[in-house]
Design an enzyme around this catalytic site. Sequence first.
Site, PDB file in Angstrom:
ATOM      1  N   ARG A 163       0.831  -1.207   0.000  1.00 50.74           N
ATOM      2  CA  ARG A 163       0.000   0.000   0.000  1.00 50.74           C
ATOM      3  C   ARG A 163       0.869   1.262   0.000  1.00 50.74           C
ATOM      4  O   ARG A 163       0.584   2.243   0.669  1.00 50.74           O
ATOM      5  CB  ARG A 163      -0.964   0.011   1.191  1.00 50.74           C
ATOM      6  CG  ARG A 163      -1.882  -1.178   1.260  1.00 50.74           C
ATOM      7  CD  ARG A 163      -2.836  -1.259   0.072  1.00 50.74           C
ATOM      8  NE  ARG A 163      -3.547  -2.525   0.077  1.00 50.74           N
ATOM      9  CZ  ARG A 163      -3.136  -3.625  -0.562  1.00 50.74           C
ATOM     10  NH1 ARG A 163      -2.026  -3.598  -1.285  1.00 50.74           N
ATOM     11  NH2 ARG A 163      -3.828  -4.736  -0.507  1.00 50.74           N
ATOM     12  N   SER A 233     -11.201  -0.167   3.385  1.00 51.18           N
ATOM     13  CA  SER A 233     -10.345  -0.564   4.509  1.00 51.18           C
ATOM     14  C   SER A 233      -9.695   0.670   5.123  1.00 51.18           C
ATOM     15  O   SER A 233      -8.922   1.366   4.463  1.00 51.18           O
ATOM     16  CB  SER A 233      -9.262  -1.541   4.035  1.00 51.18           C
ATOM     17  OG  SER A 233      -9.853  -2.712   3.519  1.00 51.18           O
ATOM     18  N   GLU A 329      -4.808   3.368   6.570  1.00 48.40           N
ATOM     19  CA  GLU A 329      -4.604   3.294   5.122  1.00 48.40           C
ATOM     20  C   GLU A 329      -5.237   4.497   4.438  1.00 48.40           C
ATOM     21  O   GLU A 329      -4.759   4.970   3.415  1.00 48.40           O
ATOM     22  CB  GLU A 329      -5.213   1.995   4.582  1.00 48.40           C
ATOM     23  CG  GLU A 329      -4.986   1.764   3.110  1.00 48.40           C
ATOM     24  CD  GLU A 329      -5.473   0.403   2.660  1.00 48.40           C
ATOM     25  OE1 GLU A 329      -5.994   0.318   1.538  1.00 48.40           O
ATOM     26  OE2 GLU A 329      -5.345  -0.577   3.426  1.00 48.40           O
TER      27      GLU A 329
END
Length: 346
Positions: A163, A233, A329
């Site tokens: 990520r 998320s 995130e």
Amino acid sequence: MRILQETSLAAFHTFGIESQAYALIEAESVDDLLLIWRDKQYQTLPKLVLGKGSNLLFCDDFSGVVVLNRIKGITVNETQESYLLHVGAGEDWHGFVQWTIEHNMPGLENLALIPGCVGSSPIQNIGAYGVELQDICQYVDILNIDSGEVSRLSRKECQFGYRDSVFKHELKETHIIVAVGFTLKKEWEPKTTYGPLAELNKTTVAAIDVFNAVCRIRQSKLPDPQVLGNAGSFFKNPVITQSIKDALLYQYPQMPNYKVSNLEYKLAAGWLIDQCDLKGMQIGGAKVHEQQALVLVNTGNATARDVLLLAQHVVNAVNDKFGVLLEHEVRFMGASKETTLSEVLA
């Protein structure tokens, strides 16, 4: 280029939380982007480029210009082994994945229904069900805001991580993604080892079957942002050392974990949150989703502060129970620049 009269950001990020920008402008080309950056009216103001706003929380009103990247277009070339796709940064990601399936160019089906635009996919190195963007990304075209030149970064130069990418670091303030290149191999091999996809028959499954399965799974687990505002998320799956993993497994033998390297293991953030009995936990209008603990939702009247306080509560609870510190995130945007949970609540 189109300057929008409305400056509310609620409709331009999937959390749907009310905040304002100084100006909202749609850019449909590289020339549009350069005009915005060189316009004396906007030159000294902070600027933020958005696709769908699907991984973002506005923590405050934005004091500058929000630029909506609407650069479109899909070009296809091919070699004997692969399809080579050049895609505008403003193309809808799921729409693009669907397009590849309809045109018999499989390889992206595991990444179906991920919200956002093509241009934001390299920033996060998006991934799902055993596939990451770096697996199929050939290059990323970027605009240097100062020089006005467009250059091409190879996959290696993108510095993809979990990520993560160079676009979240060195190039964050100086470059804009305008297109992404993909390589899709003609000899397709299904990726069905992850989670519920393992139930598919690898010898007979078609790409459309994987695509449909991923869509069903995501729709059953994740709330629709059109119904409940969210950014998917909210937290990264934490990566820990083997020694910490072993100690936690001794105490929690059922804990899911995935080997990342010889020294590191990834944990399921959703499982950690769930073990803290936080599903349904609510602060103001922000809530931990009752089916998927990894997702924080706007029940309809949440403020940014509601979401931030709930996120901090989740971080504290997981750290207290497991000694593991969750990182968000979702990107946090302050009045003029990107910020973090610890900074905004300081």
